[in-house]
Write a protein that holds these residues in place. Structure first.
Motif, PDB file in Angstrom:
ATOM      1  N   ASP A   1       0.822  -1.172   0.172  1.00 27.47           N
ATOM      2  CA  ASP A   1      -0.035  -0.052  -0.057  1.00 27.47           C
ATOM      3  C   ASP A   1       0.736   1.312  -0.022  1.00 27.47           C
ATOM      4  OD1 ASP A   1      -2.427  -1.526   0.350  1.00 27.47           O
ATOM      5  OD2 ASP A   1      -2.105  -1.680   2.283  1.00 27.47           O
ATOM      6  N   SER A   2       2.026   1.218  -0.205  1.00 25.81           N
ATOM      7  CA  SER A   2       2.913   2.196   0.040  1.00 25.81           C
ATOM      8  C   SER A   2       2.919   3.343  -1.230  1.00 25.81           C
ATOM      9  CB  SER A   2       4.426   1.721  -0.028  1.00 25.81           C
ATOM     10  OG  SER A   2       5.435   2.962  -0.034  1.00 25.81           O
ATOM     11  N   ARG A   3       2.889   4.539  -0.781  1.00 26.16           N
ATOM     12  CA  ARG A   3       2.832   5.499  -2.167  1.00 26.16           C
ATOM     13  C   ARG A   3       4.128   6.147  -2.363  1.00 26.16           C
ATOM     14  NH1 ARG A   3      -0.359   6.548   2.036  1.00 26.16           N
ATOM     15  NH2 ARG A   3       0.821   8.249   3.037  1.00 26.16           N
ATOM     16  N   LEU A   4       5.101   5.638  -1.581  1.00 26.48           N
ATOM     17  CA  LEU A   4       6.239   6.172  -1.708  1.00 26.48           C
ATOM     18  C   LEU A   4       7.233   5.745  -3.122  1.00 26.48           C
ATOM     19  CD1 LEU A   4       7.956   5.818   1.916  1.00 26.48           C
ATOM     20  CD2 LEU A   4       7.167   7.872   0.696  1.00 26.48           C
ATOM     21  N   GLY A   5       6.618   4.742  -3.735  1.00 27.12           N
ATOM     22  CA  GLY A   5       7.352   4.068  -4.849  1.00 27.12           C
ATOM     23  C   GLY A   5       8.729   3.506  -4.573  1.00 27.12           C
ATOM     24  N   GLU A   6       9.840   4.008  -5.164  1.00 26.18           N
ATOM     25  CA  GLU A   6      11.287   3.756  -4.972  1.00 26.18           C
ATOM     26  C   GLU A   6      11.874   4.952  -4.759  1.00 26.18           C
ATOM     27  OE1 GLU A   6      12.392   1.096  -8.150  1.00 26.18           O
ATOM     28  OE2 GLU A   6      11.137  -0.608  -7.663  1.00 26.18           O
ATOM     29  N   PRO A   7      11.982   5.404  -3.588  1.00 27.46           N
ATOM     30  CA  PRO A   7      12.504   6.499  -3.292  1.00 27.46           C
ATOM     31  C   PRO A   7      13.789   6.887  -3.145  1.00 27.46           C
ATOM     32  CG  PRO A   7      11.608   5.589  -1.319  1.00 27.46           C
ATOM     33  CD  PRO A   7      11.334   4.836  -2.539  1.00 27.46           C
ATOM     34  N   ILE A   8      14.594   5.700  -2.750  1.00 23.76           N
ATOM     35  CA  ILE A   8      16.101   5.634  -2.717  1.00 23.76           C
ATOM     36  C   ILE A   8      16.761   5.104  -3.922  1.00 23.76           C
ATOM     37  CG2 ILE A   8      17.972   4.883  -1.052  1.00 23.76           C
ATOM     38  CD1 ILE A   8      15.964   6.766   0.096  1.00 23.76           C
ATOM     39  N   ARG A   9      17.670   5.748  -4.619  1.00 20.48           N
ATOM     40  CA  ARG A   9      18.381   5.013  -5.701  1.00 20.48           C
ATOM     41  C   ARG A   9      19.671   4.485  -4.983  1.00 20.48           C
ATOM     42  NH1 ARG A   9      18.898   9.345  -8.798  1.00 20.48           N
ATOM     43  NH2 ARG A   9      20.979   9.614  -8.769  1.00 20.48           N
ATOM     44  N   LEU A  10      20.042   3.424  -5.253  1.00 22.79           N
ATOM     45  CA  LEU A  10      21.238   2.801  -4.953  1.00 22.79           C
ATOM     46  C   LEU A  10      22.183   2.576  -5.991  1.00 22.79           C
ATOM     47  CD1 LEU A  10      21.696   0.181  -2.082  1.00 22.79           C
ATOM     48  CD2 LEU A  10      22.782  -0.345  -4.395  1.00 22.79           C
TER      49      LEU A  10
END
Length: 597
Positions: A428-437
């Motif tokens: 249910d997250s709205r953050l998507g993929e916020p951290i680029r590694l």
């Protein structure tokens, strides 16, 4: 005979104008209490050598000299303790310091004469460099900071906040010579352990306690030491102090332990002896009542029905009433816990799919159940004399020696590890993929490629042997909000640790680096000799949350006797949330020994 060298600093009176650095009332009392504790509780045969700096004695120069000359005396049998009680603050990080500062600010200690006559604060990077020198010669180095922004102060009496605004930026050339380059990786070497009054974005409180102004954190920590006794570890003291602070309704203060994911957390306070490793899950009395420091971000279901925990070793249970991202609120069942204690807990019942097992009779377990006929099997056991072979659904197997109880423990460990790798998520997250590694080669001979959705790193042949690749790992917060982030490393020995990047904030649009910018060597499991064509995988899980959370519930030690199978191979911003969102991103790292051509 061992010696505890203690540098105890308490600053109530400041030389800077009161509007900029207001005086405090409880710091000298803190140091008086700490000195009394040390004088009366050290073990027989341990000598105490204290240096106490109060108010006008605690100038920047005097504190630096105390660190260099007094604590610097600590030798291989000795312990060094630095305890600071006073204001803390922040300052803009130097350009290029993103590898160690994900928020763009450094934390500082405000000495008696800081900000008077051009005297600066003591930066955390300067303190860290001084402590590195001490740790190189001492048996053990411990730090306690009762100030605001101290994880990396303001302190309140009654209802008054006494805020110290950020200090000015400084030129890198003005830092102490012991300071590691702020724009480069942190140096390798012996670590120190630190207990801090609060997170770097919080304020520490000063209150009237037992009729005397004191730092709430120092008072709570000393009470915890008295209750827990000489076997108290840093981890148990942190849990106790957090509970005490929460019971006093200190809304903006959550004590911290650094490094959070290190074995130092389980060492005995001051003496550096190994403590007993706990479960990572603790029951304590907090701001909202009884709570477990494990929540949805750690894999618990949002619906608490059927979810319960038990006290480790005796079976007393608590029922979960509400599951938040970072913790769960619970109700003890038919027993009354002591509010002054913390209890190590284990999962008793867990309403999520359990791993199916064939070939082994599974007793009651929150992680496993016996597979029904014609049902897919996750783990298969083939027992033999003195042990068993366990294989997964793809036929990959590993041997384990031991009793049926040890085999059951290994199965539960594997089920937890596999669940973290394959199923920990927030749909249910709205953050998507916020951290680029990003995995960046550390040297010209290091090879990093992305293939089949995984990051591949290669051993290099030198003509006389194989050399493991070295890389840097960078983290970018691409979202429009500050996020609390940790990197879980799921290793080929079925361990789960957070040493690469323990939970810490990364500001919106900022970047930072794992292990504070150090080179990371990625190699085959210990004991596995490189030979052309071998490849092994480990997984990095990046957990990002809008709320602070702990890494402890994720952690798993290496599974004795187990190595993940080695393979032979051929060559836009999301909408603003309510502050409770979290997400998980997975990255497979394949370490390969290439075929020679």
């Amino acid at each position: 005979m061992s010696t505890v060298y203690a540098l105890l600093v308490g600053v109530d009176r400041y030389a800077a104008p009161d509007l900029e650095v207001p005086d405090l009332r409880g710091c000298v009392n803190d140091v008086t209490d700490v000195l009394a504790m040390l004088t009366t509780t050290l073990e027989p045969g341990v000598k105490l050598e204290p240096l106490v700096l109060l108010d006008g004695e605690a100038t920047l120069a005097a504190v630096i000299a105390g660190l260099r000359t007094h604590l610097g005396q600590a030798g291989p049998e000795d312990t060094a303790l630095f305890w600071f009680s006073g204001h803390g603050s922040q300052a803009p990080a130097p350009p290029g310091a993103w590898v160690v500062e994900g928020t763009g600010m450094v934390q500082t200690l405000v000495c008696h004469d800081s900000r008077a006559g051009g005297v600066p604060d003591l930066w955390d990077k300067e303190l860290s460099g001084l402590l590195d020198v001490i740790a190189a010669g001492a048996r053990h180095v411990a730090v306690v900071l009762d100030s605001c922004h101290s994880e990396g102060g303001t302190r309140e009496v009654g209802s008054r906040w006494r805020a110290v605004p950020p200090g000015p930026a400084r030129d890198v050339g003005s830092l102490l010579p012991e300071t590691p380059p702020p724009t480069g990786p942190a140096p390798d070497g012996p670590e120190h352990v630190a207990l801090a009054a609060c997170r770097r974005d919080q304020r520490a409180e000063e209150r009237l306690l037992e009729g005397v102004p004191r730092g709430l954190f120092t008072w709570s920590l000393l009470r915890a030491l008295k209750r827990l006794g000489p076997a108290a570890t840093y981890a148990s003291l942190l849990a106790a102090a957090r509970s005490e602070v929460a019971q006093h309704r200190a809304f903006e203060q959550s004590p911290q332990l650094y490094p959070a994911a290190s074995a130092l957390a389980d060492e005995v306070f001051l003496l550096g002896e190994a403590g007993t490793t706990g479960t990572g899950v603790v029951l304590s009395y907090g701001l909202h009542g009884w709570q477990i420091d494990m929540g949805r971000a750690h894999g618990l279901p949002a619906e608490p029905a059927g979810l319960s925990f038990a006290v480790r070793g005796d079976g007393r249970r608590v029922r979960v009433g509400e599951v938040r991202p970072e913790l769960s609120l619970v109700e003890p069942l038919n027993w009354v816990p002591d509010r002054d204690r913390q209890y190590a807990m284990v999962v008793a019942t867990l309403p999520r799919p359990r791993a199916t097992v064939a070939g082994f009779e599974v007793p009651e377990s929150p992680y496993l159940r016996n597979a029904r006929e014609d049902e897919p099997v996750a783990l298969t056991v083939r027992t033999g004399p003195g042990g068993a072979r366990i294989t997964d659904h793809q036929g990959r197997g590993t041997d384990v020696a031991g009793t049926p109880e040890q085999i059951l423990a290994a199965l539960e460990h594997l089920a937890r590890w596999l669940w973290l790798r394959d199923q920990l998520r927030n749909p249910d997250s709205r953050l998507g993929e916020p951290i680029r590694l990003e995995v960046v080669p550390a040297g010209p001979g290091d090879v990093v490629e992305v293939t089949d959705g995984a990051v591949r790193v290669d051993y290099a042949w030198t003509g006389s042997g194989w050399t493991a690749p070295e890389v840097y790992i960078h983290l970018y917060n691409t979202s429009n909000r500050l996020l609390y982030v940790t990197v879980l490393d799921l290793t080929p020995r079925f361990a789960a640790h957070a040493r690469l990047y323990p939970p810490a904030p990364i500001a919106a649009g900022h970047r930072t680096a794992a292990r504070e910018g150090r080179r990371l060597r990625i190699s085959l499991p210990a004991g596995e000799q490189p030979r052309p064509g071998l490849e092994v995988s480990e997984w990095l899980l990046v957990v990002a949350s809008e709320r602070p959370f702990g890494a402890e519930p994720y952690l798993l030690p290496p599974l004795a006797g187990f190595v993940h199978p080695v393979r032979d191979v051929d060559d836009a911003d999301p909408p603003a949330g309510d502050g409770t969102d979290w997400t998980v991103q997975r990255f497979e790292i394949r370490t390969r020994v290439p075929r020679l051509t």
